[in-house]
Motif scaffolding. Structure first.
Motif, short mmCIF file in Angstrom:
data_model
loop_
_atom_site.label_atom_id
_atom_site.label_comp_id
_atom_site.label_asym_id
_atom_site.label_seq_id
_atom_site.Cartn_x
_atom_site.Cartn_y
_atom_site.Cartn_z
N VAL A 7 0.93 -1.19 -0.05
CA VAL A 7 0.07 -0.04 0.10
C VAL A 7 0.99 1.10 0.06
N ILE A 8 0.62 2.09 -0.88
CA ILE A 8 1.37 3.40 -0.88
C ILE A 8 0.25 4.40 -0.56
N LYS A 9 0.73 5.45 0.21
CA LYS A 9 -0.14 6.31 0.78
C LYS A 9 0.53 7.92 0.40
N SER A 10 -0.26 8.83 0.05
CA SER A 10 -0.17 10.19 -0.13
C SER A 10 -0.47 10.77 1.02
N LYS A 11 0.05 11.75 1.39
CA LYS A 11 -0.21 12.58 2.70
C LYS A 11 -1.79 12.69 3.11
N SER A 12 -2.02 12.36 4.24
CA SER A 12 -3.48 12.43 4.60
C SER A 12 -3.68 12.51 6.12
N MET A 13 -4.07 13.61 6.52
CA MET A 13 -4.31 13.92 7.95
C MET A 13 -5.33 12.88 8.54
N VAL A 14 -6.55 12.85 7.88
CA VAL A 14 -7.63 12.04 8.38
C VAL A 14 -7.14 10.48 8.51
N THR A 15 -6.12 9.96 7.96
CA THR A 15 -5.64 8.81 7.81
C THR A 15 -4.70 8.75 9.50
N GLU A 16 -4.18 9.81 9.65
CA GLU A 16 -3.25 9.93 10.91
C GLU A 16 -4.39 9.77 12.12
N GLU A 17 -5.70 10.40 11.86
CA GLU A 17 -6.53 10.52 12.92
C GLU A 17 -7.16 9.00 13.04
N LEU A 18 -7.15 8.09 12.08
CA LEU A 18 -7.56 6.89 12.27
C LEU A 18 -6.42 5.98 12.81
N ASP A 19 -5.37 6.37 12.82
CA ASP A 19 -3.99 5.32 13.12
C ASP A 19 -4.09 4.23 12.09
N LEU A 20 -4.39 4.56 10.68
CA LEU A 20 -4.76 3.57 9.56
C LEU A 20 -3.43 2.64 9.43
N ASN A 21 -2.10 3.48 9.24
CA ASN A 21 -1.15 2.60 9.10
C ASN A 21 -0.82 1.37 9.90
N ALA A 22 -0.95 1.78 11.17
CA ALA A 22 -0.82 0.37 12.34
C ALA A 22 -1.76 -0.44 12.11
#
Lengths: 256, 467, 218
Positions: B105-120
């Motif tokens: 999965v590649i991600k471009s910058k997204s604050m909402v996914t930081e909110e979700l702690d999606l990467n972890a």
């Protein structure tokens, strides 16, 4: 203007000047009178209510505000306030706090319309008279002075040039700029005791810049910011003179 | 139940590190870059007014525009998923990603996914997640958190980053930004072209066309949405405007306010999966619309904060942010906007002290491209904090006394007189060096003036009254 | 969550919202300023301000010059029918330059190996459907024969810009473009790829092209 009927001016002196810097209040009165005003001091005034408002205690703030609106609403003429912050509060926040009831809302609007911040009032009067005397005679060597615009006067009321022009008219003063002149000094009302370390860091940034610019005199029109900055300068054992603009004007005139 | 003043504690910790110095420098440089050239075809103040009206109009009709947006996305061949909270969003995204085991999965910058702690969450499911924005890539390598909405590694120096690359990417140490940039480009290139899924944020969605816009300067946003087979766009539910023309206004204001550019380098408008005959682009386009506390914020006194377009200008100009940096806030969204938003998005009591992390200087209101009255909203949140879990309980009695006295002139005068007695105990013109109780916060670093022997009102009474 | 429940929650919140200026009307369409201005010089100035390189005509010479300078013979490109320079691709082929195919294999599993082949391309060629004088931007789109990756993967992007496609600004163009959602992708490109993430030091060519050339065609 000043030659015709004297204008009645109500002085809302602010709690800090009343309790801590009465001389500033006297200097304000003197300057207003020199500009042809007849000054009255509504004796029942206390404090505008801003400290409690900013801290989020709106019931206390509203009660204090209402009392003072009633006191001021019973008077006539321009209300002059030697503080940008208190003036901004009464002009912009008062009507909102009082908006619950149509009568108090109308009163708040009436009072707000009559309010002028001190530098704005005096600069306006001088412009109309267009003949503020420049002092002659022995000029003391110019001292480097900075006018701190104060956030609420600057961004709430759109004032800066007014205070600077008053400082420029003081003999023996060379007004200088500092880096980040319009940045906050870190006072922020109860913020200064709620977040003392952060407030101090912001203050230190300001004081460093004042020192870097070799400022010898710090003038402003908000006693609260000045207390905070002078309090910090004293700890640095920096002898920079800190004055309210009204006192700077009076001192310049009397050579004190 | 005592409330730890967590912002204050974190701020003191941060101020003891070199980070705030880096932040202060960078934030001031950011503000220096902001510009609105006078010969632009886009007039500044009118455009800000327009942008504000567009945002407020959208919020006032949000349910309608969200419905229209979803219809449009589906008409374009995309899929819309609705997530009430972070857990649901993560589950939905996982389901889309997880159709293939061990996806890249590649991600471009997204604050909402930081909110979700999606990467972890995705990594926990066995997927590999690579951040592609240079700043976010550095954050990921350092196992750190972004400290700014648009400049994630504002708190790091080039030397910090050089040492990090040396250690983690096993390259010879260099602190030259050109070289570090080239290293990241080489490292990330193959991920772009071989990823299974690209996850982007959304700067603004468009209800009428079903499009999402990402703006980037590096080009990673475009690659993320163009190369992989599946594109998942994660959108905070308020990040919407009615029309393409409205979106144009928003990105014009955003770029100028964020970085002083007339437009960001890549303003990327994606409207669904690739169409028949398109040589590239995703086969699958999924928009995940996330509430996660936003409807709660919308229904409070702080609704207006949802008009924010995430330019970061209020952070850059904030005297508090400049001294403490983004990490002191302990939240995904730092600075003035975060101090309003975070307590609303999270459990309010957890971040109840953040609205107090401001001197109310008004610089944020002045720079906000959509003219949000942030100081007013901070004060609203303070009122709520005091009601729900007062972080400064010790102030209450003092302010009660103040409230009682300042509405009764005679009591007020007695209070002033008491102050003078205290003042007289010091010598003339003296300043206090130490104050008791919580007032000692003041005298940690500042003297405090003693009340004058004669108040102004006494002087007036004795000298001027009746004249 | 179901759409209807989600939207129900939002509708309730909207009802309770305390937004300023309610009922918050939409500002309406912007009134475009239609004063006659020659936009081409504005575009050139803005494009060069972003460190873009401007050329007039002669796309073939520009491209072969760049290929020679870069020491490469491979490139990515849009199909000829979408390039406003007749015979450009055949002329390049005649001179021995090789276009990497941008047609994905039918098998989805073939996508990644195919795309990895793009890494060899140093030059990408596409054309602007619009350009903006204010911001020095060019707009490229997706569509049959129009690869997105052709404009973003190579280190150098050459974009052909018919001068009659220059508009004042993005919002001026947005006010008149028809159904922008019809195409899967519109990309507004304003200069070479850049970042300021490391101490706000501007560096170019992070992920997208570090060089962009506009060939203006009248």
């Amino acid at each position: 203007m000043s030659q015709s009927m004297p204008e009645t001016v109500q002085l809302f002196v602010t709690c800090i000047i009343d309790a801590v810097f009465p001389q500033v209040g006297r200097d304000v009165v003197e300057e207003l009178e020199r500009n042809g005003a007849e000054v009255e001091f509504p004796a029942d005034q206390t404090c505008c209510g801003q400290p409690a408002y900013n801290a989020g205690h709106h019931r206390e703030s509203t009660e204090v505000l209402m009392h003072n609106l009633e006191v001021l609403d019973r008077t006539d003429g321009t209300i002059v306030i030697p503080s940008g912050s208190c003036a901004d509060f009464l002009i912009h926040h008062g009507p909102r706090l009082a908006s619950g009831d149509p009568e108090t809302a109308a009163m708040a609007e009436r009072v707000a319309e009559r309010i002028r911040e001190f530098t704005s009032y005096v600069a306006g009067q001088r412009e109309q008279a267009s003949a503020e005397e420049t002092e002659t005679g022995d000029r003391p060597p110019a001292r480097r002075a900075f006018y701190h615009p104060s956030c609420h006067a600057l961004r709430g009321l759109g004032l800066r040039r007014e205070g600077e022009s008053l400082l420029d008219s003081v003999p023996g003063v060379e007004r200088v700029e500092i880096e980040g002149a319009e940045e906050c000094c870190g006072f922020g009302g109860l913020f200064a005791v709620e977040m003392p370390e952060v407030s101090t860091e912001i203050m230190n940034t300001k004081l460093d810049r004042l020192e870097e610019a070799g400022v010898e005199m710090l003038a402003g029109a908000d006693a609260a910011c000045l207390i905070h900055l002078e309090g910090g300068l004293r700890r640095r054992e920096n002898p920079m003179q800190v004055v309210h603009i009204a006192s700077a004007i009076a001192a310049g005139r009397q050579g004190r | 139940m005592g409330q730890p003043v967590t912002f204050r504690r974190r701020a003191v910790g941060e101020m003891g590190t070199p980070k705030p110095a880096a932040v202060g420098r960078a934030a001031r440089r950011f503000m220096g870059k902001r510009q609105w050239a006078i010969d632009d075809f886009t007039p500044m103040e009118e455009t800000r007014d327009r942008a504000r009206m567009i945002r407020l109009h959208t919020l006032a009709n949000l349910h309608r525009y969200l419905g229209q947006f979803a219809d449009s996305v589906e008409r374009n061949g995309g899929t819309v998923l609705w997530a009430a909270d972070a857990a649901e969003a993560n589950r939905l995204i996982s389901e889309v990603v997880g159709r293939k085991e061990g996806s890249l999965v590649i991600k471009s910058k997204s604050m909402v996914t930081e909110e979700l702690d999606l990467n972890a969450h995705l990594q926990g499911d066995g997927h590999t997640v690579v951040e592609t924005d240079l700043g976010e890539f550095i954050v990921q390598l350092a196992e750190d958190h972004p400290s700014h909405i648009i400049a994630p590694v504002m708190h790091l120096t080039r030397q910090d980053i050089g040492a990090l690359f040396h250690e983690r990417l096993e390259i010879p140490y260099t602190d030259d930004p050109e070289e570090l940039n080239a290293v990241a480009r080489r490292h990330l290139r193959r991920f772009f072209l071989s990823a299974d899924v690209g996850i982007s944020g959304v700067n603004t969605g468009i209800a009428e066309t079903g499009s999402i816009i990402t703006v980037t300067n590096e080009g990673n946003g475009w690659l993320t949405t163009a190369a992989p087979r599946t594109h998942i766009a994660v959108m905070g539910m308020e990040r919407l405007v009615p029309t393409f023309e409205d979106a144009a206004t928003i990105v014009e204001v955003l770029a100028r306010s964020a970085t002083g550019q007339r437009l960001s380098v890549y303003t990327n408008v994606v409207s669904g999966p690739r169409r028949p005959g398109d040589p590239d682009g995703p086969d699958e386009f999924v928009v995940v619309i996330v509430d996660n506390g936003r409807s709660r914020v919308l229904s409070t006194d702080a609704s207006e904060i949802l008009a924010c377009i995430r330019c970061g200008a209020c952070l850059n100009v904030c005297p508090v942010f400049r001294e403490v940096g983004g990490h002191a806030y302990g939240q995904v969204y730092p600075g003035p906007v975060g101090s309003v938003l975070a307590p609303g998005l999270a459990d309010f009591t957890e971040a109840a002290d953040l609205p107090f992390a401001s001197s109310l200087c008004g610089a944020c209101r002045e720079v906000c491209p959509v003219r949000i009255d942030i100081p007013k909203l901070l004060v609203h949140q303070r009122v709520r904090a005091i009601r729900e879990n007062d972080p400064f309980r010790w102030l209450g009695p003092g302010l009660k006394l103040y409230g009682q006295a300042a509405k009764r002139p005679r009591v007020w005068k007695s209070l002033l007189a008491a102050g003078r007695v205290a003042g007289r105990m010091k010598g003339r013109d003296e300043w206090f060096h130490r104050l008791p109780f919580h007032a000692k916060g003041w005298t940690q670093s500042r003297d405090f003036p003693a009340p004058a022997r004669q108040s102004f009102r006494q002087w007036w009474k004795e000298n001027r009254d009746g004249t | 969550m179901e759409r209807s429940r989600f939207l129900g929650t939002v509708e309730e919140a909207v009802g309770a919202a305390t937004l300023p200026g309610l009922p918050a009307p939409h500002p309406g369409r912007a009134v475009p300023d239609l004063a006659e201005v020659d936009l081409t010089p504005h575009f050139i100035e803005a494009f060069e301000l972003l460190d873009g390189v401007v050329h007039w005509g002669a796309a073939l010479e520009v491209i072969t010059g760049i290929m020679t300078e870069r020491g490469t013979e491979e490139f990515l490109s849009w199909d000829q029918e979408h390039l406003p320079a007749d015979g450009l691709l055949s002329a390049l082929a005649e001179r021995g330059y090789r276009r990497i195919s941008t047609t994905l294999p039918a098998d989805p599993e073939g996508r990644v190996p195919h795309q990895m082949g793009y890494m060899d391309a140093r030059v990408g060629i596409s054309a602007a459907v619009a350009a903006f004088a204010e911001s020095g931007s060019v707009v490229v789109t997706s569509g049959p024969g129009r690869s997105r990756l052709a404009s973003v993967i190579p280190a150098v992007h050459v974009v052909l810009v018919p001068t009659d496609r220059i508009f004042r600004s993005l919002s001026h163009w947005a006010a008149q473009v028809e159904s922008p959602g019809r195409l899967a992708n519109l990309m507004v490109i304003s200069g070479p790829s850049r970042t300021g993430d490391i101490e706000l030091t501007l560096t170019r060519g992070v992920h997208g092209p570090g060089e962009i050339h506009a060939v203006l065609l009248q």
